[in-house]
Enzyme design. Sequence first.
Site, mmCIF file in Angstrom:
data_model
loop_
_atom_site.group_PDB
_atom_site.id
_atom_site.type_symbol
_atom_site.label_atom_id
_atom_site.label_comp_id
_atom_site.label_asym_id
_atom_site.label_seq_id
_atom_site.Cartn_x
_atom_site.Cartn_y
_atom_site.Cartn_z
ATOM 1 N N GLU A 50 0.835 -1.350 0.020
ATOM 2 C CA GLU A 50 -0.009 -0.202 -0.084
ATOM 3 C C GLU A 50 0.953 1.158 -0.120
ATOM 4 O OE1 GLU A 50 -0.248 -2.397 2.689
ATOM 5 O OE2 GLU A 50 1.512 -1.218 3.856
ATOM 6 N N ASP A 51 0.619 2.344 -0.646
ATOM 7 C CA ASP A 51 1.269 3.763 -0.539
ATOM 8 C C ASP A 51 1.407 4.069 0.999
ATOM 9 O OD1 ASP A 51 -0.889 5.024 -3.273
ATOM 10 O OD2 ASP A 51 1.000 3.719 -3.406
ATOM 11 N N VAL A 52 2.417 5.007 1.148
ATOM 12 C CA VAL A 52 2.753 5.506 2.426
ATOM 13 C C VAL A 52 1.449 6.156 3.003
ATOM 14 C CG1 VAL A 52 4.002 7.400 3.406
ATOM 15 C CG2 VAL A 52 5.221 6.346 1.373
ATOM 16 N N VAL B 2 -1.748 5.306 2.652
ATOM 17 C CA VAL B 2 -2.578 4.194 2.924
ATOM 18 C C VAL B 2 -2.510 3.527 3.977
ATOM 19 C CG1 VAL B 2 -4.038 2.552 1.726
ATOM 20 C CG2 VAL B 2 -3.060 4.537 0.469
ATOM 21 N N LYS C 31 -7.499 5.142 -6.214
ATOM 22 C CA LYS C 31 -7.648 6.557 -6.065
ATOM 23 C C LYS C 31 -8.233 7.035 -7.570
ATOM 24 C CE LYS C 31 -3.994 7.004 -2.898
ATOM 25 N NZ LYS C 31 -2.401 7.516 -2.560
#
Lengths: 414, 184
Positions: free
Chosen positions: A227-229, A231, A371
């Site tokens: 997952e992104d930073v 998230v 997103k």
Amino acid sequence: KMQQIINSIKTSGYDADRFTLSISLPISLSIREHSLWLYYEKEGKEILEGKLKKEDIVPLKQIWKYIYPHNVTSEVGLIHESGDTADFFVELVIQWEKDEIEMQVMERLCPKEYKERAKKTNVYNMGVYSRQGVDNSLGSVSHTKFMEEFSVPPPVPDTPFQLDFRMSRSSIWLGGRYCKYTRELPQTPWLIKGVRKCFSSVEELIGDKVKEFLDCEQVKFLASGREDVDVRMLGSGRPFAFECVNSKKTKLSQSDFEDLTKLINDHHKAVQVNSLALVSKSSIKRLKQGEEEKRKQYTALCITKDPYELENIKKLEEFKDLVLKQETPIRVLHRRANAIRDKIVHSMTVTQLNSTLFKLGVISSAGTYIKELVHGDFERTKPNLCSILGVDTDILALDVTEVFLEWPLVEKEA
Amino acid sequence: SDLSSIKANKGPIEDSIDLTEKYQSVTERYYTPYYKIDEDRTRKNDLCLQLHSNRISLVTLAPSHPILTKNLQIKEVDCQVTKSLDRKKNKAVGKGKKGGQNLDPTSILCHLETEDARYAVEAIAPSKLICMNKLVLDNPSLIRNRPDAEGHIAILLPYLGQIEECKASLLSKEAYDKIISEER
């Protein structure tokens, strides 16, 4: 020296029941054995002819294997196994400083072969000489040629050997699931041109403790996607595994798993693990399969530019298996090829928070960019919430709430 | 920041971020604009380079461009820049965007045909062309209606070694706004 090795094995801290003891001898031994054989052939021609061939001579290494491992076994209390079946390896290395020099005779005996190999540095990066290679090459050299270049019988070594030993372990794999309760931590170390952008990562916060607990040389992180930073990872957590290299502790009891879990979870509240278990090497590929095939569930906090009608957004709940065409999102376009990928949004749920804010629950196929599902990425993702709802919609926050992969898979006792 | 500055938040999603921040569009949120204004102030072919934090850039019209200020209709977006060069045929393959057309700041991406004038859209940054925006080729009115979003004209990847110099040669939003407001 053997006693020194025995003591080292006993005090090493490796929790193994079985081991493999092997020896590595200088390669020039092959040349010397060949020379010695030629000498015996010449001197004892009448006695040996027809009765004994070079292949009948038991190699030195073999004799050593008949004697020593057995001696060591009784002293260290471990069962010896030859081959690859044990997971703990002790290797004796005998080195001789004149080894390289003596082996250079191979260049004179088989000039073509060894000069070629010297050029191919990427294939022969460990050196052009190997025991097997030298044995094979010697087979094609005539006796007279050999005797021109190397003395028969071989000369007595004038410098002593060095005896050293190495202990190592085959890797074990520790699997589990992690949750990330912060929007400020990357999954893996984040470096730009060698400079850290964030002081730590999920990988390090968990990995450092695993390394400490198992007392291993190195840990390598694998996860089923990331997952992104910004998230959070919620629910039962994302499946992961660590390959633990050369670890002293490989047997873990139920209370060991509990202690390790507590050790990791006390380290930082924002990263929590559960379901720790040892997994087999072959089950690791499921992590990648999960990343590529398994569905994920998300919660997105969405905002509209203008107030929306509740009936309008409730429409989203009627979609089932909606097919999206997603062109590579611009935010990852610098590192991914520009392509269009089909993704599926299996279902959606909405919860109103206020006139412009709502929560969106999504279950989608692997690899869906959520997103972009919401804001459309300038219509590079179609359809998207802006086009479906008819109002500019953006995403303020995203959580992964479930990764639908059964993990860890614990091997049943044989 | 360090370990102690990161807090664990297990609460509902609406409590996990600062909701008091004002609404920003996707472009405002993730892109930084740099402006290149036309030397010819009667023509005002002003352009904007929207730079993403990952260096990918969008070429768009600046708010002071006549197509936007006078709401002009675009009859065609012509990508045939020279007899042999058609920007539509650009192919940038793989992660490295191999084969993407090489662009100088003054390379022409396309011409926008309006009733009275023909505007040349320049690349602005020394870069590789990733793609022309297919949406505007089919629907030129997007350029006028959604200039800094769906109406972007092209997507480029500026060369890493030249991006800082390029930014320095362009106007920041503050500088641009000042010049434009003084013109009125």
